[in-house]
Write an enzyme that holds these catalytic residues in place. Structure first.
Site, mmCIF file in Angstrom:
data_model
loop_
_atom_site.group_PDB
_atom_site.id
_atom_site.type_symbol
_atom_site.label_atom_id
_atom_site.label_comp_id
_atom_site.label_asym_id
_atom_site.label_seq_id
_atom_site.Cartn_x
_atom_site.Cartn_y
_atom_site.Cartn_z
ATOM 1 N N SER A 10 2.170 -6.408 3.281
ATOM 2 C CA SER A 10 3.283 -6.541 2.342
ATOM 3 C C SER A 10 3.221 -5.414 1.318
ATOM 4 O O SER A 10 2.253 -5.294 0.559
ATOM 5 C CB SER A 10 3.207 -7.893 1.623
ATOM 6 O OG SER A 10 4.116 -7.884 0.541
ATOM 7 N N HIS A 35 6.077 -5.193 5.701
ATOM 8 C CA HIS A 35 6.828 -6.289 5.091
ATOM 9 C C HIS A 35 7.365 -5.805 3.746
ATOM 10 O O HIS A 35 6.608 -5.329 2.896
ATOM 11 C CB HIS A 35 5.871 -7.475 4.909
ATOM 12 C CG HIS A 35 6.491 -8.712 4.374
ATOM 13 N ND1 HIS A 35 7.204 -9.598 5.163
ATOM 14 C CD2 HIS A 35 6.512 -9.232 3.130
ATOM 15 C CE1 HIS A 35 7.622 -10.616 4.426
ATOM 16 N NE2 HIS A 35 7.216 -10.413 3.171
ATOM 17 N N ASP A 37 9.490 -6.805 0.494
ATOM 18 C CA ASP A 37 9.933 -7.975 -0.276
ATOM 19 C C ASP A 37 11.067 -7.635 -1.239
ATOM 20 O O ASP A 37 10.882 -6.850 -2.176
ATOM 21 C CB ASP A 37 8.753 -8.528 -1.088
ATOM 22 C CG ASP A 37 7.735 -9.232 -0.212
ATOM 23 O OD1 ASP A 37 8.096 -10.241 0.419
ATOM 24 O OD2 ASP A 37 6.575 -8.764 -0.165
ATOM 25 N N MET A 39 13.568 -9.160 -4.025
ATOM 26 C CA MET A 39 13.752 -10.323 -4.923
ATOM 27 C C MET A 39 14.875 -10.032 -5.893
ATOM 28 O O MET A 39 14.987 -8.906 -6.406
ATOM 29 C CB MET A 39 12.466 -10.596 -5.703
ATOM 30 C CG MET A 39 11.254 -10.812 -4.817
ATOM 31 S SD MET A 39 9.825 -11.334 -5.792
ATOM 32 C CE MET A 39 8.515 -11.196 -4.568
ATOM 33 N N HIS A 68 12.139 -9.136 3.765
ATOM 34 C CA HIS A 68 12.041 -10.531 3.326
ATOM 35 C C HIS A 68 12.977 -10.712 2.133
ATOM 36 O O HIS A 68 12.663 -10.298 1.019
ATOM 37 C CB HIS A 68 10.581 -10.843 2.952
ATOM 38 C CG HIS A 68 10.354 -12.237 2.502
ATOM 39 N ND1 HIS A 68 9.161 -12.654 1.947
ATOM 40 C CD2 HIS A 68 11.160 -13.347 2.515
ATOM 41 C CE1 HIS A 68 9.248 -13.942 1.639
ATOM 42 N NE2 HIS A 68 10.454 -14.377 1.962
ATOM 43 N N MET A 70 14.423 -12.525 -0.624
ATOM 44 C CA MET A 70 14.331 -13.637 -1.572
ATOM 45 C C MET A 70 15.509 -13.486 -2.531
ATOM 46 O O MET A 70 15.375 -13.167 -3.719
ATOM 47 C CB MET A 70 12.961 -13.599 -2.282
ATOM 48 C CG MET A 70 11.841 -14.048 -1.342
ATOM 49 S SD MET A 70 10.210 -13.538 -1.860
ATOM 50 C CE MET A 70 10.166 -11.881 -1.187
ATOM 51 N N MET A 139 6.402 -19.907 4.257
ATOM 52 C CA MET A 139 5.793 -19.462 2.992
ATOM 53 C C MET A 139 4.579 -20.335 2.704
ATOM 54 O O MET A 139 4.679 -21.563 2.676
ATOM 55 C CB MET A 139 6.787 -19.575 1.828
ATOM 56 C CG MET A 139 7.906 -18.545 1.813
ATOM 57 S SD MET A 139 7.378 -16.806 1.875
ATOM 58 C CE MET A 139 6.358 -16.662 0.404
ATOM 59 N N ASP A 177 3.255 -16.103 5.117
ATOM 60 C CA ASP A 177 3.297 -15.158 4.002
ATOM 61 C C ASP A 177 2.833 -15.849 2.726
ATOM 62 O O ASP A 177 3.417 -16.854 2.311
ATOM 63 C CB ASP A 177 4.758 -14.670 3.845
ATOM 64 C CG ASP A 177 4.925 -13.606 2.777
ATOM 65 O OD1 ASP A 177 3.914 -13.078 2.277
ATOM 66 O OD2 ASP A 177 6.095 -13.293 2.453
HETATM 67 C C1 DX5 Z 1 5.618 -13.315 -2.289
HETATM 68 C C2 DX5 Z 1 5.895 -12.343 -1.179
HETATM 69 C C3 DX5 Z 1 4.715 -11.927 -0.397
HETATM 70 C C4 DX5 Z 1 3.601 -11.306 -1.211
HETATM 71 C C5 DX5 Z 1 2.343 -11.828 -0.615
HETATM 72 O O1 DX5 Z 1 6.756 -13.987 -2.626
HETATM 73 O O2 DX5 Z 1 6.840 -12.854 -0.265
HETATM 74 O O3 DX5 Z 1 5.068 -11.095 0.702
HETATM 75 O O4 DX5 Z 1 3.549 -9.909 -1.199
HETATM 76 O O5 DX5 Z 1 1.290 -11.395 -1.368
HETATM 77 P P1 DX5 Z 1 -0.199 -11.864 -1.106
HETATM 78 O O6 DX5 Z 1 -0.494 -11.571 0.342
HETATM 79 O O7 DX5 Z 1 -0.978 -11.032 -2.037
HETATM 80 O O8 DX5 Z 1 -0.271 -13.327 -1.393
HETATM 81 ZN ZN ZN Z 2 7.169 -11.694 1.527
#
Ligand code: DX5
Ligand code: ZN
Length: 221
Positions: A10, A35, A37, A39, A68, A70, A139, A177
């Site tokens: 990620s 990956h 992310d 948000m 991903h 969010m 998740m 994840d």
């Molecule tokens: C959190 C993200 C993850 C995050 C995971 O909402 O979706 O992808 O980067 O981080 P770790 O692996 O450090 O828990």
């Molecule tokens: Zn993620």
């Protein structure tokens, strides 16, 4: 035969001032995909990166990029993220008013359609849509932040999804994840996960990312 385990670093845990170096290091260390992310500060209480950053990193790697989302009503951006170079478009079921239509939008845009479930969302919400879902992301923390502790109570959900897919005769990829590290990877693999997304678990691995990725990949055996 044991399933092949894919590792997806990620980028949230990467060095954002030197993203190109982090991506090269992940690729060199044996990552199977990346990956990314996204948000929106509304679906989750944090804001990260979006389309221009994806566009900038796309030419740097041949690895598939899992976006991903969010984000509230993520399908609004399916075409834009596809054009920017996304390969897998993972949307939260809780963020979509019409999940099946959203999955269709991702597919029409040319991406693999993925669905993510927050910890409180049961596997059963996917019963009707399962034939249209290529990949589920369970998740294992509340989405929004990296570096949170793994929630072991999510393990039965992984197995339940695996069983639902088996009964439906459907080939389903199950990703996890959140809090995936060497000490938690074995349990998710044994529960049925085949793609392990890990941020701090691989980028901050004390012996380097290459050893970290291999240790996580083989944790179930
Ligand atoms: C959190 C993200 C993850 C995050 C995971 O909402 O979706 O992808 O980067 O981080 P770790 O692996 O450090 O828990
Ligand atoms: Zn993620």
């Amino acid at each position: 035969m044991a399933p092949l385990i894919k590792i997806s670093p990620s980028l949230l845990a990467a060095d954002f001032a030197h993203l190109a170096d982090s991506i090269a290091a992940a690729e060199e260390a044996g990552a199977d995909e990346l990956h990314f992310d996204v948000m929106d500060g509304y679906f989750v209480p944090n804001i990260t990166v979006g389309i221009p950053v994806l566009e900038a990193i796309r030419p740097l790697t041949k690895l598939p990029i899992d976006v991903h989302m969010m984000v509230h009503e993520p399908a609004r951006y399916a075409q834009a993220f596809a054009d920017a170079g996304g390969d897998i478009f993972t949307m939260h079921v809780e963020a979509c008013d019409d999940l099946d239509a959203s999955l269709g939008d991702a597919r029409v845009a040319g991406m693999t359609a993925g669905v993510s479930l927050k910890p409180d969302t049961p596997a059963s919400v996917l019963q009707a849509s399962l034939p249209f879902v290529e990949r589920v992301l369970v998740m294992t923390v509340e989405p929004g932040f990296g570096g949170q502790p793994f929630m072991p109570e999510m393990l039965p959900k992984i197995t339940e999804l695996q069983n639902m897919a088996k009964i439906a005769g459907h080939d389903l990829e199950i990703a996890v994840d959140g809090g995936i590290k060497v000490d938690t990877a074995g349990d998710v693999i044994n529960a049925g996960a085949t793609t392990l997304i890990s941020g701090t678990g691989v980028f901050n691995y004390p012996d380097g990312m290459k050893i970290g990725i291999e240790a996580i990949r083989t944790a179930g055996s």
